[in-house]
Every structure is written in C-alpha cells, then in structure tokens.
Enzyme design. Sequence first.
Site, short mmCIF file in Angstrom:
data_model
loop_
_atom_site.label_atom_id
_atom_site.label_comp_id
_atom_site.label_asym_id
_atom_site.label_seq_id
_atom_site.Cartn_x
_atom_site.Cartn_y
_atom_site.Cartn_z
N GLU A 15 -0.39 -2.48 -5.84
CA GLU A 15 -1.04 -3.43 -4.93
C GLU A 15 -1.80 -4.49 -5.75
OE1 GLU A 15 -1.32 -4.28 -1.57
OE2 GLU A 15 -2.49 -5.77 -2.69
N LYS A 16 -1.35 -5.74 -5.62
CA LYS A 16 -1.87 -6.80 -6.48
C LYS A 16 -3.31 -7.23 -6.19
CE LYS A 16 0.33 -10.43 -3.66
NZ LYS A 16 1.23 -9.62 -2.80
N HIS A 17 -3.88 -6.81 -5.08
CA HIS A 17 -5.24 -7.24 -4.75
C HIS A 17 -6.35 -6.39 -5.36
CE1 HIS A 17 -3.03 -9.24 -1.47
NE2 HIS A 17 -3.96 -10.17 -1.64
N HIS A 45 -1.37 -11.82 -8.76
CA HIS A 45 -1.64 -12.33 -7.42
C HIS A 45 -1.39 -13.84 -7.41
CE1 HIS A 45 -3.99 -13.74 -3.99
NE2 HIS A 45 -3.77 -12.55 -3.48
N HIS A 51 -3.54 -19.67 -1.08
CA HIS A 51 -3.60 -18.22 -1.26
C HIS A 51 -4.11 -17.89 -2.66
CE1 HIS A 51 -1.19 -14.17 -1.20
NE2 HIS A 51 -2.49 -13.98 -1.08
N CYS A 115 -9.57 -11.81 -1.34
CA CYS A 115 -8.45 -12.75 -1.25
C CYS A 115 -8.67 -13.58 0.02
CB CYS A 115 -7.12 -11.98 -1.14
SG CYS A 115 -5.74 -13.03 -0.63
N HIS A 118 -6.08 -12.10 2.49
CA HIS A 118 -5.87 -10.64 2.61
C HIS A 118 -7.15 -9.82 2.49
CE1 HIS A 118 -1.71 -12.01 1.34
NE2 HIS A 118 -1.52 -11.45 2.52
FE FE Z 1 -3.67 -12.20 -1.26
#
Ligand code: FE
Length: 130
Positions: A15-17, A45, A51, A115, A118
């Site tokens: 999970e990139k966050h 990310h 974004h 984010c 997100h």
């Molecule tokens: Fe994001």
Amino acid sequence: MPLSQFIKTEDFKKEKHVPVIEAPDKVKANEKVEITVTVGKEIPHPNTTEHHISWIKLFFQPDGDPYVYEVGNYEFLSHGATVKGPNTGAVYTEPCIKTFVKLSQPGTLIALSYCNIHGLWESSKRIAIE
Ligand code: FE
C-alpha cells in the site's frame, strides 16, 4: 464519528500511502537519533497537482504515558501548479523527511500521512532505550 475511524494502515509493501519510519530499534538515552519517514518507499505514490501527499506528522508516545507528543509537522507544498495550469511546474516536493530527536524514555514513534484524495494513513515503530 471519531477521526480515528478514518485512519488506515496496511503493509507498506502493498500500500503506497503508508508512511515508513526508519529509526534504530534501540538507542542510548538522550543521544541524538536520526529518523526518516517516507511515503511510497516500496510503491511510489503519485505526485501531481491533483493527487499527492500533503503532509506527514510524527508523534512519540512514551511507554505508559496516556498522551502522545507531536515531534514534527512536515508539509509538502509544491505539486506542479503554475499560472499555466496543473502539472506545469518546475518543482514537486517529495514526501520524505529526515529529522533528529533525543529520547529519555522508551516508547513508540507514530507517523501519520495525508493524501489529498485518499485520506489518513499511519504506521508506528517502537524504540527501546539501552
Ligand atoms: Fe493517494
């Protein structure tokens, strides 16, 4: 509804966050310790006007203390917006920080990242005192 309900966590490799805290497992009391926090360490990310990661906050929760203490607040403010439009800029702030602390007690570092589309993500890392 408590804000904590919206704070997510996951394995940073999937999970990139998720903010990744890098710090020693054990340190000497009151000695300067380097800490880095990176979002997108394994999977980058996006970093565009639409974004991007807006900020990271770092906290320390000493063992047995009912409160957490804010260590630092790190904002990432350049994401390519100029008068020509989105994603036309010359500079993009990368969501990675390095800081230094001195600890007198063992405890847990907690990183929170945001984010812009997100939401909130967290991770933690324990540090012992030798
Ligand atoms: Fe994001």
